[in-house]
Design a protein around this motif. Structure first.
Motif, mmCIF file in Angstrom:
data_model
loop_
_atom_site.group_PDB
_atom_site.id
_atom_site.type_symbol
_atom_site.label_atom_id
_atom_site.label_comp_id
_atom_site.label_asym_id
_atom_site.label_seq_id
_atom_site.Cartn_x
_atom_site.Cartn_y
_atom_site.Cartn_z
ATOM 1 N N GLY A 154 34.359 37.382 42.557
ATOM 2 C CA GLY A 154 34.617 38.638 41.862
ATOM 3 C C GLY A 154 34.610 39.824 42.817
ATOM 4 N N ASP A 155 33.598 39.860 43.681
ATOM 5 C CA ASP A 155 33.540 40.945 44.663
ATOM 6 C C ASP A 155 34.803 40.967 45.515
ATOM 7 O OD1 ASP A 155 31.140 41.950 43.857
ATOM 8 O OD2 ASP A 155 29.932 40.998 45.416
ATOM 9 N N LEU A 156 35.231 39.788 45.931
ATOM 10 C CA LEU A 156 36.390 39.703 46.812
ATOM 11 C C LEU A 156 37.661 40.140 46.093
ATOM 12 C CD1 LEU A 156 37.393 38.877 49.595
ATOM 13 C CD2 LEU A 156 37.714 36.572 48.745
ATOM 14 N N VAL A 157 37.813 39.715 44.844
ATOM 15 C CA VAL A 157 39.008 40.080 44.077
ATOM 16 C C VAL A 157 39.033 41.584 43.844
ATOM 17 C CG1 VAL A 157 40.145 39.870 41.841
ATOM 18 C CG2 VAL A 157 39.272 37.823 42.993
ATOM 19 N N GLU A 158 37.896 42.137 43.404
ATOM 20 C CA GLU A 158 37.851 43.576 43.113
ATOM 21 C C GLU A 158 38.095 44.398 44.368
ATOM 22 O OE1 GLU A 158 37.709 44.870 40.184
ATOM 23 O OE2 GLU A 158 37.207 43.086 39.006
ATOM 24 N N ALA A 159 37.653 43.877 45.514
ATOM 25 C CA ALA A 159 37.854 44.605 46.762
ATOM 26 C C ALA A 159 39.289 44.495 47.250
ATOM 27 C CB ALA A 159 36.885 44.098 47.835
ATOM 28 N N GLY A 160 40.092 43.760 46.528
ATOM 29 C CA GLY A 160 41.494 43.644 46.925
ATOM 30 C C GLY A 160 41.713 42.675 48.069
ATOM 31 N N GLY A 161 40.757 41.782 48.273
ATOM 32 C CA GLY A 161 40.869 40.889 49.418
ATOM 33 C C GLY A 161 41.538 39.559 49.128
ATOM 34 N N ALA A 162 41.660 39.216 47.834
ATOM 35 C CA ALA A 162 42.190 37.898 47.489
ATOM 36 C C ALA A 162 43.566 38.020 46.847
ATOM 37 C CB ALA A 162 41.237 37.185 46.530
ATOM 38 N N ALA A 163 44.457 37.132 47.220
ATOM 39 C CA ALA A 163 45.799 37.133 46.631
ATOM 40 C C ALA A 163 45.776 36.391 45.303
ATOM 41 C CB ALA A 163 46.787 36.478 47.593
ATOM 42 N N LYS A 164 46.510 36.929 44.323
ATOM 43 C CA LYS A 164 46.594 36.284 43.016
ATOM 44 C C LYS A 164 47.500 35.061 43.146
ATOM 45 C CE LYS A 164 46.633 39.025 39.324
ATOM 46 N NZ LYS A 164 47.168 39.876 38.246
ATOM 47 N N LEU A 165 47.063 33.934 42.573
ATOM 48 C CA LEU A 165 47.767 32.679 42.821
ATOM 49 C C LEU A 165 48.555 32.179 41.608
ATOM 50 C CD1 LEU A 165 44.871 30.887 44.766
ATOM 51 C CD2 LEU A 165 46.725 32.244 45.713
ATOM 52 N N ASN A 166 48.614 32.970 40.543
ATOM 53 C CA ASN A 166 49.242 32.498 39.303
ATOM 54 C C ASN A 166 50.637 31.903 39.522
ATOM 55 O OD1 ASN A 166 46.980 33.484 38.193
ATOM 56 N ND2 ASN A 166 47.936 35.085 36.965
#
Lengths: 534, 312, 282
Positions: A154-166
């Motif tokens: 969650g921290d990583l996603v909110e920080a904009g560090g993770a690419a969405k994989l949908n």
């Protein structure tokens, strides 16, 4: 002793590579002569050169094969990178780079099939989050793939560090949630791969805390008779925490293997490492679950159930080794391995690291060969028995939002985390990626490494595991609760006081993060909680 | 080299020296501006916002969560921070005097003379050479309840096996002080002994002839002459001790609970666990202002008396 | 005579206390995993089953009985630590000494002394995030020059203040006489004054080297993989199978103590004079 199909590697690494095999202490039964190179009929990829390799081979109709095909298309149109840079926890590197059971390694198969080099950048588990933050907040783009605890997703996603994989998941159809081979339940897939309803992570671990015990102690006549005399029931795996605590109390002070004094409670209780045991106790306090937050998103730590769980947890220190408060999982492993303790709730690889025999057949630890495992204890309610464990830590791979080619990075992750490659990798004793997929439990190499008794126990545990916190603010929430629990464990506060204070601190953290943003996420996370009642 | 000072005026000479001084100081000035300018501006900027990396934006977009002085107000309300500051002050004010006392005692013993002085001198300095993080690991192991310290004390006193050091609030605090004293008393000794060595021997001899005993010689003659050295030694340790991190991080991580959490550990947790980077910036600026005032006061106070003491 | 013996006994006691933890580390470095903590066996001071395997492990990455082989051996971090600490020390000592001389002699630079003092007092954790972002912008993360530079800067205040206190004590008359003899101002500084303070420079350098050598936090945030230093590398000495590899950490601790000790011994003759920081005149 090594297979013949891997001359290149042993030539390159020479004596050092041979030394590794000896050092790993692979059970000699693993090392069989390679019978044939080449793929089984109908297969187009995967490891070769050892007996059973065909179980890990695949074709375009399978998750791994689709990933490889995807990469080949990227290579063909020239958009594939020449290498993928992976930030990986030190303790897991061996499972990717060491040949297993003989012949070839995960890394070699990937590089041979795709031509894309894997550059693995190791970092200690304790530092890896700082490294990820460094890369994300400075937009350095030094890695294509991060690995990190699942809790930090969650921290990583909110920080904009993770690419969405949908889109990628849609296009390449990984077999993560496959009914035959994938996660034990639909909730597990929800919990492991998604954040806020979107795909972000690929689970590379199975950190479902499992109850492990010394069966030799439980079946020892003297212990069993005394226990029956004292408690009026058989000395058996506990169904409830109450029984678990009785067992802890009973064994404390008795004499075990090699004359060692037994401490009944083998759980390590250091900050961070002890926390999942409290969460597990708390989760079972209500039907079907004691959620961390109520329906409106208010913390549940101040409830009578939470205080009860905290009081029990604090009391369990009485039966633990005096230094248990500075012990991490590793001392927990040592404790069950040396026979110092009869039971422990911990990571599943305790079985592969502790319960093993050296090359010469001697036990690697005094209690080797005596261990077994069972479903987690719980709490008896009017409507039934709620057994609960938790997922905690659990190395997860994410595609960096700054990856040179997010699709290529994703395809590697899909290939690595699909049920065939993963079964092969998790059987390798050189690292701590643990089994959690249905296919893993059926795999003979995994069964051999982790032992048969773990297979059912893990399956039962996974289907009863609730998620610890993994939404933004997780580290702050966990740290606040942890500090208060430690204060209670060391007698600075009563358990009740500690829980009230922790509740207040959670409220403040949620408020600061923005309630309008946090509460929907908290509510959405309930979808991943199991509802099994025994 | 065409310039010949013989013919130059005093003014020209002074000008030449000033030019040299300006050049010599230039690298330091550049380095200082380099390291201070950007970080300070950035800290001031984000301290006025609620920005955290969890916003998903980079730091220069922090204005989106502009909150004026809310972070500074939080500083006054945050019991966690107050506790950490208080513990740090307590830690410094216990550890440094002990280090000073022991260091002075050792220096005095060495000054009066001991057998095999070079050997003992080297041995006593050894703890300084150990990396603090390593020292943290050593003391973590030593202070385990079933560890070597209790075993050693257990030889003479049976009850020692019951002492749990790192899991008790007060004893954990004592343990980290012991570790710090162990590591840094040698530095105190090194500085103070060097100071004592520079006290003129003829004065000491004269005092001996006049019938002054050891204590009088030490406290009346030697100590007053190394006032400046004492000031430097204590100042050095106070500064470094105030920032203590590595050893604590390894030894207790601030535990049990927050019993040994120093200001630096608190900042570490705020930075890497809570990710409250704007709040950390506000704390940093506040600490900077407070310390600057203290340092300026001390500097102006001490520059005067030290000038007069040199006259003798 | 009794006084001498009494003093020696007291000092020997102190030396023993100083050495006890180190000797515990030293014996730990020769213990096999089963003897590291009380979770597996009762602890003893001397190893029951002494072994070189901890050293073999950190130097070669692989050893009998350790399931997981090390991704990196100690060689490169050792080199990285040495290189960045030495260059950082050089930067600090050269710049600091020059500035100290300038301020001491000509009172230039305004309140640079106070600024440097603030720089040193300031807890690095309160400012490391901006520094990290700046270093990333300048492309200096995970480079030897980036790490050396920050080491030079954070220890600069020490060399400045220590050297300034020394220069303050040195009479200007020597230099003035040299200038009258025909030296330039720079020659007077370089050829006359510097040789007098060389012992102070040496002891200052030792102290700064130890500070740089011990740093954990800065290296953690400003490196990635190539230039991680010994204290950061030490964190890698933990595995899922055995947790903290205390034996290997102890071996590394011994190895890490060698450079400061060698440096300390080689400049020992300067230490006694040097670390008075020139605060006193003879």
């Amino acid at each position: 002793m090594r297979g013949s199909g891997q001359s290149r590697r042993s030539f390159l690494k020479g004596g050092a590579a041979l030394g590794t095999v000896a050092a790993i202490g692979i059970n000699p039964r693993f090392i069989r002569p390679a019978h044939a190179s080449g793929y089984a009929p109908g297969m187009t990829g995967g490891p070769t050169g050892f007996s059973g390799a065909e179980r890990f081979q695949y074709n375009e109709g399978m998750s791994e094969g689709r990933a490889i095909e995807g990469i080949k298309r990227l290579v063909a149109d020239g958009s594939a990178p020449s290498k993928l840079r992976i930030l990986l926890t030190d303790g897991a590197i061996g499972q990717i780079t060491e040949p297993f059971p003989s012949g070839t390694s995960v890394k070699e198969v990937w590089e041979a099939e795709t031509g894309i080099e894997l550059e693995i950048i190791g970092a200690p588990a304790g530092d890896i989050w700082a490294r990820v933050l460094q890369d994300v907040t400075t937009r350095s783009g030094a890695f294509d793939i991060y690995t990190h605890p699942w809790n930090s997703l969650g921290d990583l996603v909110e920080a904009g560090g993770a690419a969405k994989l949908n889109d990628f998941v849609e296009a390449y159809q990984p077999d993560w949630a496959d009914e035959e081979r994938g996660t034990p339940t639909a909730q597990t897939a929800e919990l492991l791969y998604k954040y806020g309803g979107d795909y972000y992570g690929a689970s590379l671990d199975g950190d479902f805390h499992t109850w492990v015990y010394n069966k030799g102690y439980f079946e020892d006549d003297a212990h069993a008779a005394d226990f029956r005399a004292q408690y009026g029931r058989d000395l058996a795996p506990p169904t409830t925490w109450e029984e678990s605590d009785q067992i802890s109390a009973f064994f404390t002070g008795r004499t075990g293997l090699g004359g060692t004094t037994i401490y009944g409670n083998g759980n390590d209780m250091a900050p961070f490492w002890g926390l999942p045991r409290f969460y597990a106790r708390l989760a079972a306090q209500a039907m079907p679950n004691m959620y961390w937050f109520d329906d409106d998103g208010n913390p549940n730590l101040g409830t009578p159930e939470a205080v009860k769980a905290a009081e029990e947890y604090v009391k369990s220190r009485e039966w633990a080794h005096p230094d248990a408060l500075s012990w991490t999982f590793a001392e927990g492993y040592s404790g069950i391995g040396s026979g110092q303790t009869p039971h422990v709730t911990t990571y599943t690889n305790v079985a592969k690291f502790v319960d093993r025999f050296n090359d010469d057949g001697s036990p690697a630890n005094p209690a080797a060969g005596m261990l077994s495992a069972y479903a987690p204890p719980g709490v008896q309610h009017d409507g039934g028995l709620v057994r609960r464990s938790v997922i905690y830590y659990n190395i997860t791979g994410t595609v960096s939002s700054q990856a040179q080619n997010a699709e290529a990075a994703y395809l590697f992750l899909q290939w690595l985390s699909s049920t065939r490659t993963y079964s092969w990798m998790t059987g390798n004793p050189a690292g701590y990626f643990d089994p959690f997929q249905k296919a893993n439990f059926e795999e003979p190499l995994v069964q051999e490494t982790y032992h048969d008794y773990m297979m059912d126990a893990i399956r039962e545990t996974v289907s009863r595991s609730v998620p610890t916190i993994n939404f933004a603010g997780q580290t702050a929430l966990d740290a606040a609760l942890d500090e208060e629990l430690q204060a209670a464990l060391t007698g600075q506060k009563t358990a009740e006081q500690a829980m009230m204070d922790a509740n207040r601190r959670w409220q403040r953290i949620i408020r600061r993060r923005g309630e309008d943003k946090m509460i929907p996420i908290i509510q959405a996370s309930r979808a991943a909680w199991p509802t099994i009642v025994d | 080299m065409s310039y010949t000072p013989h013919t130059g005026t005093a003014d020209a000479l002074a000008a030449q020296r000033r030019t040299l001084a300006r050049r010599l100081i230039l690298p330091t000035q550049i380095l200082l501006v380099f390291i201070v300018a950007f970080p300070l501006l950035m800290q001031v900027y984000i301290s006025l916002t609620w920005w955290t990396p969890l916003d998903g934006t980079l730091w220069y977009s922090a204005y989106e969560s502009w909150n004026w002085f809310d972070n500074f107000a939080e500083i006054f309300r945050d019991p966690g921070l107050h506790g950490a500051v208080w513990r740090t002050i307590l830690f410094v004010s216990i550890a440094v005097p002990i280090e000073f006392g022991l260091g002075l005692l050792l220096a005095a013993l060495f000054y009066e003379g001991v057998l095999a002085r070079p050997v003992f001198y080297s041995l006593i300095l050894m703890p300084m050479m150990i990396v603090p993080a390593v020292a943290g690991y050593i003391f973590f192991l030593i202070f385990q309840q079933t560890g070597p310290l209790n075993a050693l004390v257990g030889i003479v006193w049976d009850g020692a096996y019951q002492i749990n050091w790192l899991n008790d609030v007060n004893r954990a605090f004592i343990a980290v002080i012991v570790a710090d004293v162990w590591q840094w008393t040698p530095l105190m000794f090194l500085i103070l002994f060097a100071g004592l060595m520079s006290v003129p021997h003829d004065q000491m001899r004269a005092a001996t002839i006049l019938g002054a005993n050891w204590r009088q010689r030490f406290f009346r003659i030697a100590l007053p002459r190394i006032k400046a050295v004492i000031f430097i030694a204590i100042g050095l340790r106070v500064i470094e001790c105030f920032k203590i991190f590595d050893m604590l991080f390894v030894m207790t991580s601030g535990g049990p609970g927050v019993a040994t959490e120093s200001l630096s550990l608190y900042l570490y947790k705020q930075t890497f666990q809570s990710l409250e980077w704007s709040y950390v910036a506000a704390i940093g600026i506040t600490v900077l202002v407070v310390l600057s005032v203290i340092a300026a006061i001390i500097l102006t106070r001490t520059s005067r008396p030290s000038n007069t003491s040199e006259a003798s | 005579m009794t006084g001498l013996i009494l003093r020696t006994v007291v000092v020997a006691l102190f030396a023993a206390i100083a050495l006890l933890p180190i000797s515990w580390m030293a014996t730990m470095a020769f213990k096999p995993p089963a003897e590291w903590t009380s979770a597996t066996a009762e602890l003893t001071f001397l190893p029951k089953d002494p072994t070189w395997s901890n050293f073999v492990y950190v130097f070669t990455g692989e050893v009998e009985g350790q399931i997981v082989s090390l991704d990196r051996t100690v060689w490169w971090p050792l080199f990285a630590s040495l290189l960045t600490s030495v260059i950082g020390t050089l930067i600090a000592v050269v710049a600091g000494t020059a500035a100290a001389y300038a301020v001491s002699r000509e009172k230039v630079g305004g309140s640079i002394g106070l600024s440097l003092l603030q720089l040193r007092i300031f807890p690095p954790l309160a400012v490391m995030i901006p520094v990290m972002i700046m270093w990333a912008f300048l492309g200096m993360i995970d480079t030897w020059w980036g790490l050396s530079l920050i080491y030079g800067i954070v220890t600069l205040p020490f060399s400045f203040w220590l050297m300034k206190s020394y220069f303050d004590e040195l009479p200007r008359e020597i230099e003035e006489a040299a200038i009258v003899e025909g030296c330039t101002a720079f020659e007077a500084f370089y050829q006359i004054t510097l040789p007098i303070v060389v012992s102070a420079v040496a002891s200052t350098a030792l102290f700064i080297f130890i500070l740089n050598w011990s740093d954990y936090l800065i290296a953690l945030l400003l490196t990635r993989k190539e230039w991680t230093t010994i204290p950061v590398y030490m964190n890698a000495l933990a595995t899922a199978a055995s947790g903290q590899l205390y034996g290997a950490k102890a071996a590394l601790g011994l190895i890490a103590a060698i450079p400061p000790i060698i440096l300390g011994i080689s400049i020992q003759r300067f230490l006694v004079q040097g670390l008075t920081f020139g605060a006193l005149k003879q």
